[in-house]
Write a protein that holds these residues in place. Sequence first.
Motif, PDB file in Angstrom:
ATOM      1  N   PHE A   5      -1.843   9.738  -2.283  1.00 30.52           N
ATOM      2  CA  PHE A   5      -1.245  11.047  -2.573  1.00 30.52           C
ATOM      3  C   PHE A   5      -1.976  11.767  -3.706  1.00 30.52           C
ATOM      4  O   PHE A   5      -1.412  12.600  -4.395  1.00 30.52           O
ATOM      5  N   GLY A   6      -3.282  11.456  -3.861  1.00 27.38           N
ATOM      6  CA  GLY A   6      -4.057  12.048  -4.952  1.00 27.38           C
ATOM      7  C   GLY A   6      -4.201  13.557  -4.880  1.00 27.38           C
ATOM      8  O   GLY A   6      -4.453  14.214  -5.880  1.00 27.38           O
ATOM      9  N   ALA A   7      -4.020  14.132  -3.679  1.00 31.09           N
ATOM     10  CA  ALA A   7      -4.125  15.590  -3.536  1.00 31.09           C
ATOM     11  C   ALA A   7      -2.747  16.230  -3.355  1.00 31.09           C
ATOM     12  O   ALA A   7      -2.645  17.374  -2.926  1.00 31.09           O
ATOM     13  N   SER A   8      -1.689  15.475  -3.692  1.00 31.39           N
ATOM     14  CA  SER A   8      -0.336  16.018  -3.565  1.00 31.39           C
ATOM     15  C   SER A   8       0.189  16.437  -4.923  1.00 31.39           C
ATOM     16  O   SER A   8       0.549  15.613  -5.747  1.00 31.39           O
ATOM     17  N   LYS A   9       0.223  17.754  -5.160  1.00 32.50           N
ATOM     18  CA  LYS A   9       0.768  18.263  -6.430  1.00 32.50           C
ATOM     19  C   LYS A   9       2.216  17.804  -6.585  1.00 32.50           C
ATOM     20  O   LYS A   9       2.673  17.477  -7.677  1.00 32.50           O
ATOM     21  N   GLU A  10       2.935  17.764  -5.465  1.00 30.57           N
ATOM     22  CA  GLU A  10       4.362  17.412  -5.485  1.00 30.57           C
ATOM     23  C   GLU A  10       4.585  15.985  -5.998  1.00 30.57           C
ATOM     24  O   GLU A  10       5.370  15.755  -6.924  1.00 30.57           O
ATOM     25  N   TYR A  11       3.887  15.020  -5.409  1.00 23.92           N
ATOM     26  CA  TYR A  11       4.059  13.622  -5.836  1.00 23.92           C
ATOM     27  C   TYR A  11       3.507  13.386  -7.244  1.00 23.92           C
ATOM     28  O   TYR A  11       4.090  12.639  -8.025  1.00 23.92           O
ATOM     29  N   ILE A  12       2.360  14.011  -7.550  1.00 23.08           N
ATOM     30  CA  ILE A  12       1.782  13.838  -8.896  1.00 23.08           C
ATOM     31  C   ILE A  12       2.759  14.384  -9.938  1.00 23.08           C
ATOM     32  O   ILE A  12       3.025  13.732 -10.956  1.00 23.08           O
ATOM     33  N   LYS A  13       3.324  15.564  -9.672  1.00 18.87           N
ATOM     34  CA  LYS A  13       4.301  16.141 -10.624  1.00 18.87           C
ATOM     35  C   LYS A  13       5.520  15.247 -10.766  1.00 18.87           C
ATOM     36  O   LYS A  13       6.086  15.113 -11.843  1.00 18.87           O
ATOM     37  N   ARG A  14       5.942  14.628  -9.646  1.00 17.72           N
ATOM     38  CA  ARG A  14       7.144  13.809  -9.677  1.00 17.72           C
ATOM     39  C   ARG A  14       6.933  12.530 -10.503  1.00 17.72           C
ATOM     40  O   ARG A  14       7.794  12.133 -11.280  1.00 17.72           O
ATOM     41  N   TYR A  15       5.778  11.904 -10.303  1.00 15.82           N
ATOM     42  CA  TYR A  15       5.578  10.589 -10.918  1.00 15.82           C
ATOM     43  C   TYR A  15       4.662  10.602 -12.142  1.00 15.82           C
ATOM     44  O   TYR A  15       4.732   9.717 -12.979  1.00 15.82           O
ATOM     45  N   ARG A  16       3.742  11.589 -12.223  1.00 11.13           N
ATOM     46  CA  ARG A  16       2.793  11.651 -13.336  1.00 11.13           C
ATOM     47  C   ARG A  16       2.587  13.091 -13.793  1.00 11.13           C
ATOM     48  O   ARG A  16       1.492  13.651 -13.642  1.00 11.13           O
TER      49      ARG A  16
END
Length: 462
Positions: A204-215
């Motif tokens: 999910f390195g190109a997912s702004k959504e998951y990155i924002k959620r977890y990092r």
Amino acid sequence: MAQFQTTPVSQLADSYDAVIVGSGGTGLAAAIQAHELGMNVAVLEKEEQLGGNTNRASSGMNAAETNVQLKHGIIDNINDFYRETYKDGGKLNDKDMLGYFVVHSPLAIDWLADHGIKLEDVTITGGMSKKRTHRPASMAPIGGFLVKSLLDVAAQEKIPVFNKVKVEKLVKNDQGAVAGVVASVDGQTKQINAKAVLLATGGFGASKEYIKRYRPDLADYKTTNQPGATGDGLKLAEEVGAQLTQMNFVQVHPTVQQDNPHVYLIGEAVRGEGAILVNFQGKRFVNELNTRKIVSETITALPEHSAYLIFDQGVRDHAKAIEFYDKVGLVVHGDTIEDLAKKLKMDPAVLKNTVETWNQAVKAGDDKEFGRTTGMDRDLSKPGYFAIHIAPAIHYTMGGIHINTKTQVLDGNGDVIPGLYAAGEVSGGLHGNNRVGGNSIAETIIFGRQAGQQVTVYAREH
């Protein structure tokens, strides 16, 4: 070989023994393995281009105790491979998965060779004590080589690979087992039944959504990932009750050229073959082959949050990817070290002194400044001299779907969700809090093969 032809969507059947979601190294290895065990399989890829993030891998494929290593005079030990990977992962790796991984690593090299995919050269990456990163004899970047080669095998074996087919949801049967997918094809939705489904959709390195959620701290970082690495498999799995694990473990790669709209990962093999890192003053500041986590954090701590890779023609001769980096305009050239320093707006005397000190360290086999012990096969004394401006970027997501060594997906209670499998970067647990360079490609083949075998076991029983 001619360009690989995807299968026309008009030939997408209503049911298969196994549906494989994703056409990277994991999905292709699984499809080939299952097909050779008599399974009727289909590979579904949402993007137009096949191969996913595997295409972008550049260093190689780690394995220990291989015949290839012995041909190069390298005597390795699977236990060392385990211990070093466990330490580099902050001792947070799933021990069962790591054990399966290291033991099956030499078999994966042999399996590729059996399919005419030969990795006959070896190099080293950060955190490893031995050369166990296998790559083609041409020293070509591993990713594109592997995808093309696996697609050639798929073509020979007539395995259908569909592109621009996006899986929207997983289908469960009355017993609560996953028994197919719903996919969008040419603007229509179609249900495809299957005895088993493998998620090989990548990270999910190109997912702004998951990155924002977890990092959230990494929300503004660029990524080396292809645009499709948006965590689709995680969403699909979560919707059927799968547990996600270690999602906050996101790897930032230390050496990424990001001055242009297109971000380019500069492979670890460049440092493995002898390049050094210097700050804007022209001084070294880190053991270049420490773990990615430490090297990235040290670069980010510099005032400019970036640094320069410095290397000579000797390194260039041993890291073929540099030819590509040069072709796309990432490499600064100098006839001499002083010439290169001027182009980088550094004091020529300082950079010259840094390189001379490093060359003495290589000669003595002792890096007194930063304790580097690997990637010291050659000094930097062969003209010309080169530099690439780099900075850290999001590269790899260690967390993902919780699976066991059989690639079966687990729910929040640790129970198996029947019929659902996951492998490769979409799964979590193998790497702990830091993935070692060369281990992701190994994971795609090792766990791709395992997934192909396990969906076969399951499909034969159902």
